[in-house]
Each structure stands twice: as structure tokens, then as C-alpha cells.
Design a protein around this motif. Structure first.
Motif, short mmCIF file in Angstrom:
data_model
loop_
_atom_site.label_atom_id
_atom_site.label_comp_id
_atom_site.label_asym_id
_atom_site.label_seq_id
_atom_site.Cartn_x
_atom_site.Cartn_y
_atom_site.Cartn_z
N THR A 36 0.82 -1.21 0.00
CA THR A 36 0.00 0.00 0.00
C THR A 36 0.85 1.27 0.00
O THR A 36 0.34 2.35 -0.25
CB THR A 36 -0.93 0.03 1.23
N PHE A 46 -10.53 -5.61 -2.62
CA PHE A 46 -9.65 -5.89 -1.48
C PHE A 46 -10.41 -5.97 -0.14
O PHE A 46 -9.77 -6.17 0.89
CB PHE A 46 -8.57 -4.81 -1.36
N LYS A 47 -11.71 -5.82 -0.15
CA LYS A 47 -12.45 -5.76 1.12
C LYS A 47 -12.23 -7.01 1.95
O LYS A 47 -12.03 -6.94 3.17
CB LYS A 47 -13.94 -5.55 0.86
N VAL A 53 -10.60 -3.22 -7.78
CA VAL A 53 -9.66 -3.48 -6.68
C VAL A 53 -10.46 -4.13 -5.55
O VAL A 53 -10.85 -3.48 -4.58
CB VAL A 53 -8.99 -2.17 -6.19
N ASN A 83 -3.76 -4.66 5.10
CA ASN A 83 -3.71 -3.36 5.76
C ASN A 83 -5.14 -2.82 5.89
O ASN A 83 -5.90 -2.81 4.91
CB ASN A 83 -2.86 -2.40 4.92
N GLY A 128 -4.62 5.44 -4.59
CA GLY A 128 -5.23 4.78 -3.45
C GLY A 128 -4.29 3.83 -2.73
O GLY A 128 -3.12 3.66 -3.12
N PRO A 129 -4.79 3.18 -1.68
CA PRO A 129 -3.98 2.25 -0.88
C PRO A 129 -3.89 0.88 -1.54
O PRO A 129 -4.41 -0.13 -1.04
CB PRO A 129 -4.75 2.20 0.45
N HIS A 130 -3.23 0.84 -2.68
CA HIS A 130 -3.10 -0.39 -3.46
C HIS A 130 -1.83 -0.26 -4.31
O HIS A 130 -1.25 0.83 -4.41
CB HIS A 130 -4.33 -0.59 -4.35
N GLY A 167 -7.67 -7.66 1.76
CA GLY A 167 -6.63 -6.72 2.17
C GLY A 167 -6.08 -7.00 3.55
O GLY A 167 -6.82 -7.32 4.48
N SER A 210 -6.68 -0.68 3.18
CA SER A 210 -6.99 -1.24 1.87
C SER A 210 -8.17 -2.20 1.91
O SER A 210 -8.56 -2.74 0.87
CB SER A 210 -5.77 -1.98 1.31
N GLN A 211 -8.77 -2.39 3.06
CA GLN A 211 -9.85 -3.37 3.18
C GLN A 211 -11.18 -2.79 2.73
O GLN A 211 -12.11 -2.54 3.51
CB GLN A 211 -9.94 -3.87 4.63
#
Length: 749
Positions: free
Chosen positions: A198, A304-305, A302, A310, A344-346, A308, A313-314
Motif C-alpha cells: 500500500t 480488497f475488502k 480493486v 492493511n 489509493g492504498p493499493h 486486504g 486497503s480493506q
């Protein structure tokens, strides 16, 4: 300038005398050369202001001979140097390339291979110039520099550049750049295209335009740092030797050429060659594309929910990647991505240079396949990747580890825009609906039970995907990748030699992956592997597209199939193998439950984050197909018969989509069409279309109501919210088109 022994004029083999700045041409500094070049381009619209290609026009044979020699030297360096590498990614697939640049960092020529890097090395050189390397640590004969900092000139972290300056009589006359894709780059997880990163601080080993050697030798401290900073130091070391050796071969070939033709003729040639590249793109645009404004959009899911690691990022995200292209009647070409999502956090954040590389590799295949390949095409295109967006974050703290997650979806839209311009001009064979986006089959690594040695998992058979259809023929089956069109799968034996603990059980054509149409997209394929004689095995699966399509077919064609993932833990394979059985059928993954007892994990997301695997666990993955072209009901019967007999499609899908009914002899692979039943089924499909169709006006009204009510999925709401927060022209035009209030917003509340 050099000490003995001298091999060619201006180049020594062992040790070099120091060269004091300025080191540019005719007593200029490199900064002065760069400033002059940029100013001349701005003032005249031509590279170095060249109004006429004098050498090309007056001495065409000599001119073409010089380019051929340089191009040949680059290709020869690539083909020779790749055998130094131990990585199958480099040796088998050819994931390397070499470029030659002017002193101020403009590409003159490139080799075959990962041609996306023609402009990334340019940015790294210009960064060093603008940061004063010439006067600080200095740039000397025999120096070696390294860069993989995506924000300064690279595509993604696993691509590593080695750059060497080439001097002639105390002047810097060129740079040679070699780049390879690394098996492992360090980082928070194993692998070369990390999914969990991330921020930059999880990406792994970074070299920021760093001097790593002098007198043609790599510093020992750099070797130590690289050895301790990656999980596969042997592959790193041999890849670096591969890049250095190739760059030195280029230096020797260039020096021989300059000895022969003279340095002034060489200098003039470089500027004309780049200007010719610029003119070539303009002429191709003018003759092959119909003038106008073309728009399309791609999307990068993405999901990631649930995966992820972190907390930031979830969540399930959807990146908006709109593309507007302007084709001018005079050969001008522009690209604008106003409206792109914020970063974003990815790991899919992508620097501007990476996006330029994607544009370049696309244009090379679409328009410049018969022209000189260099930075001239870069100067011919006016591109806008908005600052602060996912395609130009201007933030080095972000993760750029897997920037292809933004590049490949974006250029689906670019290819479709160009294809529409081809079609409007009357070209049909040149149309291409897109490609399958190559997600990683698998990444990770583990330890061998016998030797206790670490081995990486990084199969690059992902380089064989389905290609999109044209307006006159089907796409290539499992034989194409957008970023390196010359690759193949490589030998299974090579992958198993390196990836010791994950042997193959099966590999097949993957039915129903090809996008439907009058001309179908290319098909994908699938494979099944088993964990064997290993411990501490960690694997993850990365794929594009996943839960949604990032592109569509053209003119009635369908998109390719989305992906999914399957794995099986706690299997009974050990007992089955002891009984000398081979339990896996030739139809995977549908029959896995019938063949093997174990915990089957299926997900429609197509991805999963690093997961521990034990011996006898099963790993399944598949490659995607390409999008189709035209109405499926227009596909000729003989082609559908061939599709069924070659397992491109299954009978139920052909009946449902194409309306063709018949009997397939599974054993003989022969299909017999029932023409009466087919005509009846096709009429049913046409009637269903009439019943379900609606006018454009009613569709727009319904969609507007959904917007007003904020009746959107969370990923779509998050996407619109991010775009609106950027406050650019795209948001205003969106509100105007849908007749929404000026203050209309979509947020996550």
C-alpha cells in the motif's frame, strides 16, 4: 582521456582518466543541452528544430546503414546478454530490452523485448541531469548507474535499469540502458508483482538513479546491499551482469561506428533519426486515422475488502480510467485522461512515465510497426495524465509495485479509440478490440525440503493470453501479450527447474474465455499444479480483470470472460499417489471435487493475497481471452464448428450466444449442426433482443434516476466520489450531460 591499454579511440578496457565537466557537446553542460533541446522543440515543433532531414535525403544509404547498425547492436546485445541470466523470465521469455539515448536522454533506438521502456530510461537520465549529477558525484567514463524508482523513470518496481554513459574524446555522446524484470525485488511479501503493498515502504529494494559502480565494475557495497535486499540474490546478480554486459556491448559497437563515420556525422544522425520518428508518427496518423474526437473508458477493479491485509486497503474499489483522444487532420494526436480516479492504498498507482511507456508500446504496435522506433513518437503526442490522479500521483510515498493494474486497462480504451479511427478511415484488418490483461498466474515462493534452499514462484507463461479480434478475423489464441509481443510460454521444464516445489499436473485450452462476436477474441488456457516436497510455501494470485470487465468488444462483440480462482487445501493426493494413481482429470477445475478430497476454495474475485500452502495442495489458474468483434449471430457456421471441435467453446455456450444447435461427438471431436433447430434458436434470440431492448432516451432517463437516488454499488460510489473530489472538468461535464445540479455529489455517507 584514457590510459593504456586502449582498445578503440576514447575507450579503455581497464581504467579511465577523470573527465571534468562540462561533458556535453561543444563545451555545453548536459543541462544546457537539455534546455536547448526542449526550447527548440517548443519553438519549432520539431526535434532540435530540424526542418529538413538532410542526411536522410542526401545520403539515404549511409543514413539507413547507421540506424541498422545501431539497431542491430541493440538486438545483438539483448540476444547475447540474456544467456547470462539464470532467470527463466529473462532467458526463456525475453523480459529484457536495451535502449540507446542521446546525452540529454532522448531515445535514438531500442532493441526488441519489453519495448515499453523506450521512454522510462529517458526520464531517469533527465532526472540525473536536472539534479546536477554532472557536477556533484559526476558522470565519468566507466560509471554504472541503476534505477527502478517508478516515480523517476520506470514502469513498476520489479523492472530494474542499468545505465552507463558512453564517452568519446572527453564528450558524453550517448547512454546505454538495459532493463530486466526481476524474479524478486524484496518487499513485504514474496514475488515480483506484489498485491499487498500500500506504500513505497512495502515495495522492496529501490535504487533511485544511483551510481552503483565505476571503472566498469559494480561497487561491492551495492552487491552486498542487493544480495541482502532480495530473496533471490543469484538471479539478481546474474540479471545485473546481463544488463551490464549488454550495455558494454552497445558501447563497443557505438564507438566502432563513431570511429568509422566521425563524431559530428553521428551527432547529426541522432537528431535526424529522432525527428524522423516524430514525423513518421504524424504521417501514420494522417494517412490511417480519421480526424475527430474519440472517447472510451476502462475500469480497474480493486476487490480488497475481504483480502486486504492493511486496514486502509480493506475495501472494494473501482478505478476510473477515461481516455479522450483527438486525431487531427494534420497528423496531430492527443490523449487526455481528465477524470481519472485519485491514487489509493493499493499497488496499482502509476507514474506518468509508466503511462508514457504504455502509450508508446501501444502506438508501436498499432501505428509504428513500419517506422523507426524511438522517442520521436513521444514528441509527436500531446498527452495529459492529470497530476494527483492514479495515473500520475506525484507522490513517491505510494506503492507503484504493480502499475500495470492501471496501464493495461487504460490502453484497452486507447486501442479501441484508435481502432474506431482506423474503421472510419476504411481500414478493417488494423482494427483491434483489445487484449486479455495479463494478471500474474501465481507469485510467491517456498523452501525445498531436501536442500533447504529458497525458490521463487514467478511463472511468466502469463505472456500467452488471448488477443482481441479485428474487423476481419479472429484474435490470436493464447499467443499474445500487450507489453511484450514477442514472448511465448517458455518450456514447462524451465519453470519446474526454477520453481522446484510446484510441478505441473495439467495444461489445457480454457473453453469459453474468448469474447464472442462475428470474429471472436483469442482463447485463453488453464493449468493445475501441485505443491510438492516443500515447506513454508506462500502463494498469491493476481489477475486482471477480476470481478468486472475493464473493456468491451466492438460493434456488437462481447468482452472476454472474467476470471476466478480455485485452490484445494488438505487434499488426499498423498494417498492417491502412493497407489500409483493419477487422479486429475483433463477437465479442470470443474471436476476437482470428484477427483480429490480436500478443502476447495473458490472465489469470483480472481485474486487472493499471500496464503500458506502445504504439500499436496492444488493450485489452479487460467489465462484470459480477448474481446470479440461484431454480432455473434453473424459468425459463419464453419467457424463455429471449428470452435467447438477445438474446444474454444462448449455446445451450451454456442447455442446460448450464437444460436447454433447440434451434436458434438466428444471422442472424435466432430460437431454436426442441426440447421432447422439452429434457425429456430436464432429467431428466439432475435425475439428476446426485441423484447429486452429499449430506446437510448429511456435508458438515459433510467440511469439518471439511479444517479439522483445514489443507487450505486459501494465501489461505484467510491469511484465517483473520488473523481468529484478532484474537481476537474470531467465532473462538470458529467453533471451537464446527466442534467444534474451544479453541486451534485456522490459520497460514501
Amino acid at each position: 582521456m584514457s590510459q593504456e591499454p586502449e582498445t578503440t579511440q576514447g575507450i579503455a578496457s581497464d581504467e579511465y582518466d577523470r573527465v571534468e565537466p562540462p561533458i556535453g557537446w561543444d563545451g555545453q553542460t548536459l543541462q544546457e543541452m537539455l534546455d536547448e533541446s526542449e526550447q527548440l522543440l517548443e519553438d519549432t515543433g520539431r526535434y532540435h528544430g530540424r526542418e529538413r532531414l538532410e542526411m536522410k535525403e542526401d545520403e539515404p544509404f549511409q543514413y539507413e546503414r547507421m540506424f541498422s547498425r545501431l539497431r542491430g547492436a541493440l538486438v545483438n546485445a539483448r540476444e547475447t546478454a540474456l544467456h547470462i541470466s539464470a532467470s527463466a523470465i529473462v532467458r526463456e521469455i525475453g523480459e529484457l530490452a536495451f535502449q540507446l539515448y542521446t546525452p540529454e536522454g532522448d531515445c535514438i533506438a531500442t532493441s526488441t523485448g519489453i519495448i515499453v521502456h523506450v521512454h522510462t530510461g529517458s526520464l531517469a537520465i533527465k532526472y540525473m541531469i536536472e539534479e546536477g549529477y554532472e557536477h556533484g558525484r559526476t558522470i565519468q567514463p566507466g560509471d554504472i548507474f541503476c534505477n527502478n524508482d517508478n516515480d523517476l523513470g520506470n514502469v513498476h518496481t520489479a523492472d530494474v535499469h542499468t545505465l552507463i554513459p558512453i564517452f568519446y574524446d572527453d564528450e558524453l555522446i550517448a547512454w546505454a540502458d538495459g532493463v530486466t524484470h526481476e524474479v524478486d525485488i524484496g518487499g513485504s511479501t514474496r514475488g515480483h508483482d506484489q498485491l499487498a503493498s500500500t506504500t513505497r515502504y512495502e515495495d522492496g529494494l529501490y535504487a533511485t538513479c544511483e551510481k552503483i559502480g565505476e571503472n566498469d565494475e559494480v561497487y561491492q557495497d551495492w552487491r552486498d546491499r542487493a544480495e541482502r535486499g532480495t530473496r533471490t540474490p543469484m538471479f539478481w546478480d546474474l540479471d545485473e551482469k546481463c544488463r551490464v554486459a549488454g550495455a558494454h556491448m552497445i558501447r563497443e559497437a557505438l564507438t566502432d561506428l563513431v570511429d568509422e563515420v566521425g563524431v559530428e556525422r553521428y551527432k547529426e544522425f541522432t537528431r535526424e533519426a529522432i525527428e524522423e520518428g516524430r514525423q513518421t508518427l504524424e504521417s501514420r496518423v494522417q494517412e490511417r486515422l480519421f480526424p475527430g474526437t474519440y472517447r472510451d473508458a476502462s475500469f480497474m477493479p480493486v476487490p480488497f475488502k475481504e483480502e486486504g491485509w492493511n486496514p486502509v486497503s480493506q475495501k472494494n474499489m473501482l478505478n476510473h480510467l477515461p481516455v479522450e483522444m483527438e486525431v487531427g487532420g494534420d497528423g496531430g494526436l492527443s490523449l487526455d485522461m481528465t477524470g481519472a480516479s485519485p491514487p489509493g492504498p493499493h499497488p496499482y498507482n502509476c507514474a506518468e512515465g509508466s503511462m508514457q511507456g504504455g502509450l508508446w508500446v501501444s502506438l508501436t504496435q498499432c501505428l509504428l510497426h513500419d517506422g523507426k522506433v524511438n522517442d520521436g513518437s513521444y514528441f509527436a503526442v500531446d498527452a495529459n495524465f492529470p497530476e494527483g490522479s492514479v495515473v500520475n500521483p506525484q507522490d513517491p510515498s505510494l506503492s507503484y509495485h504493480t502499475a500495470w493494474g492501471s496501464i493495461m486497462p487504460t490502453y484497452q480504451a486507447v486501442w479501441k479509440n484508435i481502432s474506431r479511427a482506423f474503421f472510419a478511415r476504411g481500414f478493417r484488418e488494423e482494427v483491434n478490440t483489445g487484449y486479455s490483461e495479463s494478471g500474474d498466474t501465481m507469485s510467491g515462493g517456498g523452501f525445498n525440503e531436501v536442500t533447504d534452499e529458497y525458490f521463487p514462484i514467478a511463472p511468466f507463461d502469463l505472456s500467452c493470453q488471448g488477443m482481441g479480434a479485428s474487423a476481419s478475423r479472429d484474435g490470436l489464441d493464447y499467443a499474445y501479450t500487450m507489453w511484450n509481443p514477442e514472448t511465448d510460454m517458455g518450456d514447462i521444464e524451465e519453470w519446474e527447474l526454477i520453481e522446484q516445489g510446484l510441478p505441473f499436473l495439467s495444461r489445457h485450452i480454457k473453453p469459453n474465455t474468448a469474447g464472442h462476436g462475428k470474429y471472436r477474441g483469442g482463447s485463453g488456457w488453464e493449468t493445475l499444479r501441485v505443491v510438492d516436497r516443500s515447506y513454508d510455501m506462500s502463494l498469491y494470485k493476481h489477475v486482471r480483470p477480476g470481478v468486472t470487465n475493464s473493456t468491451s468488444g466492438m460493434h456488437g462483440g462481447y468482452p472476454q470472460a472474467t476470471n476466478y480462482s480455485v485452490r484445494v487445501h488438505n487434499t488426499d493426493l498423498e494417498e492417491q499417489f502412493e497407489d500409483a494413481e493419477y487422479p486429475i482429470s483433463d477437465k479442470v477445475p470443474g471436476d476437482l471435487e470428484e477427483d480429490v478430497d480436500g478443502d476447495v476454495v473458490r472465489t469470483e474475485r480472481g485474486i487472493y493475497f499471500p496464503t500458506t500452502f502445504e504439500n499436496h495442495d492444488l493450485v489452479y489458474y487460467h489465462m484470459g481471452g480477448g474481446p470479440g468483434y461484431g454480432d455473434p449471430l453473424d459468425r459463419p457456421f464453419d467457424l463455429l464448428k471449428e470452435d467447438l471441435e477445438k474446444e474454444i467453446y462448449t455446445p451450451d455456450v454456442v447455442e446460448s450466444v450464437y444460436g447454433v444447435v447440434g451434436d458434438l461427438d466428444e471422442e472424435e471431436r466432430e460437431f454436426e449442426i442441426d440447421h432447422d433447430a439452429t434457425e429456430e434458436r436464432r429467431e428466439e434470440i432475435r425475439e428476446q433482443r426485441r423484447e429486452e431492448s429499449q430506446s437510448v432516451r429511456s435508458f438515459i432517463d433510467e440511469e439518471r434516476d439511479r444517479l439522483v437516488d445514489r443507487d450505486l454499488s459501494d465501489p461505484a460510489r467510491r469511484m465517483y466520489s473520488g473523481v468529484f473530489d478532484r474537481g476537474d472538468d470531467w465532473s462538470d461535464e458529467f453533471r451537464e450531460f446527466w442534467d444534474l445540479p451544479e453541486n451534485f455529489e456522490i459520497n460514501m455517507e
